[in-house]
Design an enzyme around this catalytic site. Structure first.
Site, PDB file in Angstrom:
ATOM      1  CG  HIS A 177      43.871 -24.933 140.197  1.00  0.00           C
ATOM      2  ND1 HIS A 177      45.239 -25.044 140.044  1.00  0.00           N
ATOM      3  CD2 HIS A 177      43.522 -25.914 141.075  1.00  0.00           C
ATOM      4  CE1 HIS A 177      45.686 -26.037 140.794  1.00  0.00           C
ATOM      5  NE2 HIS A 177      44.670 -26.587 141.416  1.00  0.00           N
ATOM      6  CG  ASP A 207      44.712 -29.823 142.667  1.00  0.00           C
ATOM      7  OD1 ASP A 207      44.049 -28.810 142.977  1.00  0.00           O
ATOM      8  OD2 ASP A 207      45.740 -29.760 141.959  1.00  0.00           O
ATOM      9  CE1 TYR A 251      49.589 -21.987 134.721  1.00  0.00           C
ATOM     10  CE2 TYR A 251      51.872 -22.122 135.403  1.00  0.00           C
ATOM     11  CZ  TYR A 251      50.641 -22.705 135.233  1.00  0.00           C
ATOM     12  OH  TYR A 251      50.466 -24.016 135.574  1.00  0.00           O
ATOM     13  CE  LYS A 306      45.138 -19.496 136.246  1.00  0.00           C
ATOM     14  NZ  LYS A 306      44.934 -20.850 136.762  1.00  0.00           N
TER      15      LYS A 306
END
Length: 196
Positions: A60, A167, A130, A70
């Site tokens: 991603h 995905d 995250y 991130k």
């Protein structure tokens, strides 16, 4: 924090203090991150995911600007985390690097805007947290197929990867490049400089 081979990625290997009560460690320090990357992480969203063994999430990435930096760690269980350079024009375009994150070592990973991110859960109930510089915005977020043979990511061979429909339907790196989905390295570098 130590840099990985892909520019824009760092790993934190914290000191974990153990005693009869359990453990303590600092998994995020703004000053350490700022010293490593040259700017603060603007926090817009915190997220948590749990995955069963064999779940494969990613690759991603988000449009730059604004992108999505991130800072992440695995607080329970174990994962193989993979950073992929999807930035067109980067000297390491198409290369990847993996880091094992788990609830024992408590390592954390920082990814600058424009880098691709994927991971495979190595245990049941692998829990990831995250910190993100921008919020979830589906219209700016994209994927590259994590099993793209041109990327040749060395996923653990003893597990059958479980992918989401998104995905599983993601384009190859080459197709994403032809479609203009990938971030430009020069723009990612310029975006990083503007943050300083």
């Amino acid at each position: 924090m130590r840099p990985l081979r892909l520019a824009g990625a760092w790993v934190l290997e914290p000191t974990v203090f153990h005693d009869e009560r359990g453990t303590f460690h600092e998994w995020y320090r703004a000053d350490e991150l700022r010293d490593a990357v040259g700017h603060d992480l603007s926090l817009a969203q915190a997220s948590c995911s749990t995955s069963r063994r064999g779940v494969l999430r990613g690759v991603h990435f988000a449009d730059v600007p604004p992108g999505q930096a991130k800072y992440l760690t695995c607080v329970s269980g174990s994962i193989l985390d993979v950073v992929v350079d999807v930035r067109v024009g980067s000297p390491t375009f198409g290369r990847w690097e993996s880091v094992r994150l788990d609830g024992d070592t408590r390592c954390a990973l920082f990814l600058a805007e424009g880098l691709g991110h994927a991971f495979m859960a190595l245990t049941d109930d692998a829990t990831m947290v995250y910190l993100c510089s921008t919020g979830h915005a589906p219209e700016r977020e994209h994927s590259v197929h994590p099993l793209d043979p041109d990327l040749a990511i060395d996923w653990p061979g003893e597990m059958v990867p479980q992918l989401s429909p998104r995905d599983a339907g993601a384009p190859s790196l080459a197709d994403a490049r032809r479609s203009g989905l990938l971030p430009q390295y020069a723009e990612c570098i310029a975006h990083g400089r503007r943050q300083r």
